[in-house]
Design a protein around this motif. Structure first.
Motif, PDB file in Angstrom:
ATOM      1  N   PHE A  18     -35.999 -10.904 127.579  1.00 55.42           N
ATOM      2  CA  PHE A  18     -36.737 -10.560 126.355  1.00 55.42           C
ATOM      3  C   PHE A  18     -36.390  -9.152 125.902  1.00 55.42           C
ATOM      4  O   PHE A  18     -36.491  -8.201 126.673  1.00 55.42           O
ATOM      5  CB  PHE A  18     -38.242 -10.666 126.602  1.00 55.42           C
ATOM      6  CG  PHE A  18     -39.076 -10.182 125.432  1.00 55.42           C
ATOM      7  CD1 PHE A  18     -39.098 -10.900 124.247  1.00 55.42           C
ATOM      8  CD2 PHE A  18     -39.813  -9.010 125.532  1.00 55.42           C
ATOM      9  CE1 PHE A  18     -39.864 -10.455 123.175  1.00 55.42           C
ATOM     10  CE2 PHE A  18     -40.571  -8.566 124.461  1.00 55.42           C
ATOM     11  CZ  PHE A  18     -40.592  -9.291 123.279  1.00 55.42           C
ATOM     12  N   GLN A  19     -35.988  -9.021 124.641  1.00 55.38           N
ATOM     13  CA  GLN A  19     -35.632  -7.710 124.098  1.00 55.38           C
ATOM     14  C   GLN A  19     -36.839  -7.158 123.338  1.00 55.38           C
ATOM     15  O   GLN A  19     -37.149  -7.583 122.226  1.00 55.38           O
ATOM     16  CB  GLN A  19     -34.410  -7.799 123.172  1.00 55.38           C
ATOM     17  CG  GLN A  19     -33.856  -6.425 122.802  1.00 55.38           C
ATOM     18  CD  GLN A  19     -32.484  -6.501 122.141  1.00 55.38           C
ATOM     19  OE1 GLN A  19     -32.013  -7.582 121.802  1.00 55.38           O
ATOM     20  NE2 GLN A  19     -31.846  -5.357 121.979  1.00 55.38           N
ATOM     21  N   GLY A  41     -47.502  -7.292 119.797  1.00 54.08           N
ATOM     22  CA  GLY A  41     -46.212  -7.700 120.330  1.00 54.08           C
ATOM     23  C   GLY A  41     -45.024  -7.121 119.586  1.00 54.08           C
ATOM     24  O   GLY A  41     -43.875  -7.482 119.862  1.00 54.08           O
ATOM     25  N   ALA A  42     -45.269  -6.186 118.662  1.00 52.39           N
ATOM     26  CA  ALA A  42     -44.172  -5.632 117.860  1.00 52.39           C
ATOM     27  C   ALA A  42     -43.308  -4.653 118.641  1.00 52.39           C
ATOM     28  O   ALA A  42     -42.159  -4.403 118.277  1.00 52.39           O
ATOM     29  CB  ALA A  42     -44.731  -4.941 116.615  1.00 52.39           C
ATOM     30  N   GLY A  43     -43.854  -4.068 119.728  1.00 55.73           N
ATOM     31  CA  GLY A  43     -43.107  -3.089 120.514  1.00 55.73           C
ATOM     32  C   GLY A  43     -43.729  -1.703 120.515  1.00 55.73           C
ATOM     33  O   GLY A  43     -43.160  -0.771 121.082  1.00 55.73           O
ATOM     34  N   ILE A 204     -45.760   7.298 107.948  1.00 58.49           N
ATOM     35  CA  ILE A 204     -46.011   5.952 108.468  1.00 58.49           C
ATOM     36  C   ILE A 204     -44.694   5.364 108.966  1.00 58.49           C
ATOM     37  O   ILE A 204     -43.665   5.448 108.285  1.00 58.49           O
ATOM     38  CB  ILE A 204     -46.567   5.022 107.372  1.00 58.49           C
ATOM     39  CG1 ILE A 204     -47.830   5.604 106.736  1.00 58.49           C
ATOM     40  CG2 ILE A 204     -46.788   3.617 107.909  1.00 58.49           C
ATOM     41  CD1 ILE A 204     -49.053   5.560 107.586  1.00 58.49           C
ATOM     42  N   GLY A 205     -44.738   4.766 110.149  1.00 55.76           N
ATOM     43  CA  GLY A 205     -43.618   3.976 110.638  1.00 55.76           C
ATOM     44  C   GLY A 205     -44.098   2.554 110.853  1.00 55.76           C
ATOM     45  O   GLY A 205     -45.190   2.342 111.381  1.00 55.76           O
ATOM     46  N   VAL A 206     -43.313   1.577 110.423  1.00 53.34           N
ATOM     47  CA  VAL A 206     -43.669   0.168 110.609  1.00 53.34           C
ATOM     48  C   VAL A 206     -42.655  -0.465 111.555  1.00 53.34           C
ATOM     49  O   VAL A 206     -41.447  -0.391 111.317  1.00 53.34           O
ATOM     50  CB  VAL A 206     -43.700  -0.590 109.264  1.00 53.34           C
ATOM     51  CG1 VAL A 206     -44.016  -2.066 109.488  1.00 53.34           C
ATOM     52  CG2 VAL A 206     -44.728   0.035 108.316  1.00 53.34           C
ATOM     53  N   ILE A 207     -43.157  -1.066 112.623  1.00 57.41           N
ATOM     54  CA  ILE A 207     -42.303  -1.717 113.615  1.00 57.41           C
ATOM     55  C   ILE A 207     -42.684  -3.178 113.713  1.00 57.41           C
ATOM     56  O   ILE A 207     -43.860  -3.539 113.647  1.00 57.41           O
ATOM     57  CB  ILE A 207     -42.421  -1.003 114.998  1.00 57.41           C
ATOM     58  CG1 ILE A 207     -41.441  -1.601 116.013  1.00 57.41           C
ATOM     59  CG2 ILE A 207     -43.859  -1.053 115.524  1.00 57.41           C
ATOM     60  CD1 ILE A 207     -41.362  -0.795 117.317  1.00 57.41           C
ATOM     61  N   ASN A 208     -41.677  -4.048 113.835  1.00 58.99           N
ATOM     62  CA  ASN A 208     -41.924  -5.481 113.992  1.00 58.99           C
ATOM     63  C   ASN A 208     -40.777  -6.091 114.778  1.00 58.99           C
ATOM     64  O   ASN A 208     -39.607  -5.783 114.529  1.00 58.99           O
ATOM     65  CB  ASN A 208     -42.057  -6.163 112.624  1.00 58.99           C
ATOM     66  CG  ASN A 208     -42.578  -7.588 112.741  1.00 58.99           C
ATOM     67  OD1 ASN A 208     -43.408  -7.873 113.607  1.00 58.99           O
ATOM     68  ND2 ASN A 208     -42.102  -8.475 111.888  1.00 58.99           N
ATOM     69  N   LYS A 209     -41.103  -6.907 115.759  1.00 60.29           N
ATOM     70  CA  LYS A 209     -40.105  -7.589 116.598  1.00 60.29           C
ATOM     71  C   LYS A 209     -39.119  -6.596 117.194  1.00 60.29           C
ATOM     72  O   LYS A 209     -37.921  -6.868 117.278  1.00 60.29           O
ATOM     73  CB  LYS A 209     -39.377  -8.665 115.788  1.00 60.29           C
ATOM     74  CG  LYS A 209     -40.307  -9.771 115.283  1.00 60.29           C
ATOM     75  CD  LYS A 209     -39.579 -10.813 114.458  1.00 60.29           C
ATOM     76  CE  LYS A 209     -40.532 -11.885 113.957  1.00 60.29           C
ATOM     77  NZ  LYS A 209     -39.856 -12.894 113.094  1.00 60.29           N
ATOM     78  N   GLY A 210     -39.647  -5.437 117.590  1.00 59.81           N
ATOM     79  CA  GLY A 210     -38.819  -4.454 118.283  1.00 59.81           C
ATOM     80  C   GLY A 210     -37.933  -3.613 117.400  1.00 59.81           C
ATOM     81  O   GLY A 210     -37.122  -2.831 117.904  1.00 59.81           O
ATOM     82  N   GLU A 211     -38.069  -3.730 116.087  1.00 58.90           N
ATOM     83  CA  GLU A 211     -37.236  -2.965 115.166  1.00 58.90           C
ATOM     84  C   GLU A 211     -38.094  -2.127 114.230  1.00 58.90           C
ATOM     85  O   GLU A 211     -39.155  -2.570 113.791  1.00 58.90           O
ATOM     86  CB  GLU A 211     -36.356  -3.900 114.326  1.00 58.90           C
ATOM     87  CG  GLU A 211     -35.345  -4.694 115.115  1.00 58.90           C
ATOM     88  CD  GLU A 211     -34.464  -5.536 114.206  1.00 58.90           C
ATOM     89  OE1 GLU A 211     -33.483  -5.001 113.673  1.00 58.90           O
ATOM     90  OE2 GLU A 211     -34.773  -6.730 114.032  1.00 58.90           O
ATOM     91  N   ILE A 212     -37.612  -0.928 113.930  1.00 59.17           N
ATOM     92  CA  ILE A 212     -38.281  -0.101 112.940  1.00 59.17           C
ATOM     93  C   ILE A 212     -37.871  -0.600 111.548  1.00 59.17           C
ATOM     94  O   ILE A 212     -36.694  -0.575 111.194  1.00 59.17           O
ATOM     95  CB  ILE A 212     -37.883   1.382 113.091  1.00 59.17           C
ATOM     96  CG1 ILE A 212     -38.362   1.940 114.443  1.00 59.17           C
ATOM     97  CG2 ILE A 212     -38.470   2.210 111.940  1.00 59.17           C
ATOM     98  CD1 ILE A 212     -39.848   2.141 114.555  1.00 59.17           C
ATOM     99  N   LEU A 213     -38.844  -1.065 110.785  1.00 61.96           N
ATOM    100  CA  LEU A 213     -38.563  -1.563 109.438  1.00 61.96           C
ATOM    101  C   LEU A 213     -38.491  -0.435 108.425  1.00 61.96           C
ATOM    102  O   LEU A 213     -37.709  -0.503 107.470  1.00 61.96           O
ATOM    103  CB  LEU A 213     -39.637  -2.558 108.998  1.00 61.96           C
ATOM    104  CG  LEU A 213     -39.868  -3.801 109.858  1.00 61.96           C
ATOM    105  CD1 LEU A 213     -40.904  -4.697 109.208  1.00 61.96           C
ATOM    106  CD2 LEU A 213     -38.560  -4.561 110.068  1.00 61.96           C
ATOM    107  N   LEU A 214     -39.298   0.589 108.652  1.00 59.83           N
ATOM    108  CA  LEU A 214     -39.399   1.633 107.637  1.00 59.83           C
ATOM    109  C   LEU A 214     -40.105   2.840 108.224  1.00 59.83           C
ATOM    110  O   LEU A 214     -41.022   2.707 109.035  1.00 59.83           O
ATOM    111  CB  LEU A 214     -40.180   1.091 106.437  1.00 59.83           C
ATOM    112  CG  LEU A 214     -40.497   2.026 105.272  1.00 59.83           C
ATOM    113  CD1 LEU A 214     -40.453   1.238 103.964  1.00 59.83           C
ATOM    114  CD2 LEU A 214     -41.872   2.660 105.435  1.00 59.83           C
ATOM    115  N   VAL A 215     -39.646   4.042 107.839  1.00 56.49           N
ATOM    116  CA  VAL A 215     -40.346   5.293 108.133  1.00 56.49           C
ATOM    117  C   VAL A 215     -40.394   6.077 106.837  1.00 56.49           C
ATOM    118  O   VAL A 215     -39.352   6.307 106.212  1.00 56.49           O
ATOM    119  CB  VAL A 215     -39.637   6.116 109.229  1.00 56.49           C
ATOM    120  CG1 VAL A 215     -40.352   7.453 109.418  1.00 56.49           C
ATOM    121  CG2 VAL A 215     -39.593   5.347 110.540  1.00 56.49           C
TER     122      VAL A 215
END
Length: 311
Positions: A18-19, A41-43, A204-215
């Motif tokens: 699992f990554q 579970g986003a990381g 704001i930083g948004v993380i989902n599924k182990g990846e940073i979507l936006l800062v």
């Protein structure tokens, strides 16, 4: 200014395959309040645990106040205070003893005056001789914060700090966070209460599924990805929107009594004054109007659903 935390090409893959984190690159500025948002579970907790030296990264590097978290662990960890999600402390110790022990654990010289100030700031001074086991859940949460602050860290992580606490404690905690930021402490928080991030955070930083979507800076984010909405309460119901106004994103309520105009905050679409002028030309009059803008929660939901694009 050099970032107080610098994360480069960070990944985490567990033995199961699992990554949990995928190529995280993130700089956190000294003295800011940075909110890390993401679904369960986003990381988020994995990322914090790596920065705090609790979990080992698979690849990449992290520096905290100039110290590499792997090569210079003790110096890096001295700079960090952590308030974890889970309440975990010696139930039989007194509040005073557990906070004093935590300070000594980081090699700090005794400073009863400083610890007294921390406990008073957290409304714990009257409970200093009480055993942890005798405290309410909210008071135990305050003790965890006091422990995290006991060694005077430059960086404070708050992982879901107000989960399950009452409104009064939440208000007290955020007042304390503001004071800490004013004293130069960098605050990184995760929270499910997105309105808190909207009120408190600088970025704001948004993380989902182990990846940073936006800062993004909070104000820029809300302007860039938010939507504005104008609702007109009509004097007389309409059967339909005039055909020559089709270029406007207008929506008529089912009973024809309200006309809603929705547009992107940065849209170059003709603005509200032009719309009102066109409506007047059609003899469409309104008796009241209401305006609203997207909340941070709406922006967050759209980002996680993939509607907001990537940074």
């Amino acid at each position: 200014m050099q970032p107080v935390i610098s994360i480069k090409a960070l990944t985490k893959t567990y033995a199961s395959g699992f990554q949990a984190l995928r190529e995280i690159n993130l700089d956190i500025r000294r003295g800011e309040i940075f909110a890390l948002l993401g679904p369960n579970g986003a990381g988020k907790t994995t990322l914090i645990s790596i920065i705090c030296g609790i979990v080992t990264a698979s690849t990449g590097s992290v520096t905290a106040d100039g110290h590499d978290i792997a090569r210079d662990y003790r110096a890096a960890r001295m700079k960090i205070g952590l308030v974890p999600q889970e309440l975990s402390t010696d139930a039989f110790e007194s509040v005073w003893d557990t906070v004093k022990f935590s300070r000594g654990l980081f090699g700090r010289a005794p400073d009863d005056a400083y610890l007294e100030k921390v406990l008073k700031d957290l409304s714990l001074w009257d409970k200093r001789d009480a055993r942890i086991m005798a405290l309410s859940g909210g008071m135990k949460r305050r003790v965890m914060i006091a422990k995290a602050l006991s060694h005077e860290p430059a960086i404070l992580f708050l992982d879901e700090p107000t989960a399950g606490v009452d409104v009064e404690l939440r208000r007290d905690m955020w007042a304390m966070v503001r004071r800490l930021r004013e004293s130069g402490v960098t605050i990184i928080l995760t929270t499910h209460y997105i309105e808190e991030a909207e009120e408190m955070a600088d970025r704001i930083g948004v993380i989902n599924k182990g990846e940073i979507l936006l800062v993004e800076d909070k104000t820029v984010l809300m302007k860039k990805l938010g939507k504005k909405q104008l609702t007109l309460l009509l004097q007389h119901p309409l059967d339909a929107v005039p055909a020559d106004l089709a270029s406007y994103p207008l929506e008529l309520s089912a009973d024809g009594s309200q006309l809603v105009y929705t547009f992107d905050a940065q849209s170059e679409h003709p603005g509200v004054p032009d719309l009102l002028r066109r409506l007047d030309e059609h003899g469409i009059q309104f008796k009241d109007l209401q305006t609203r803008e997207s909340s941070l929660e709406e922006i967050f939901v759209n980002l996680v659903r993939g509607e907001g694009g990537r940074a």
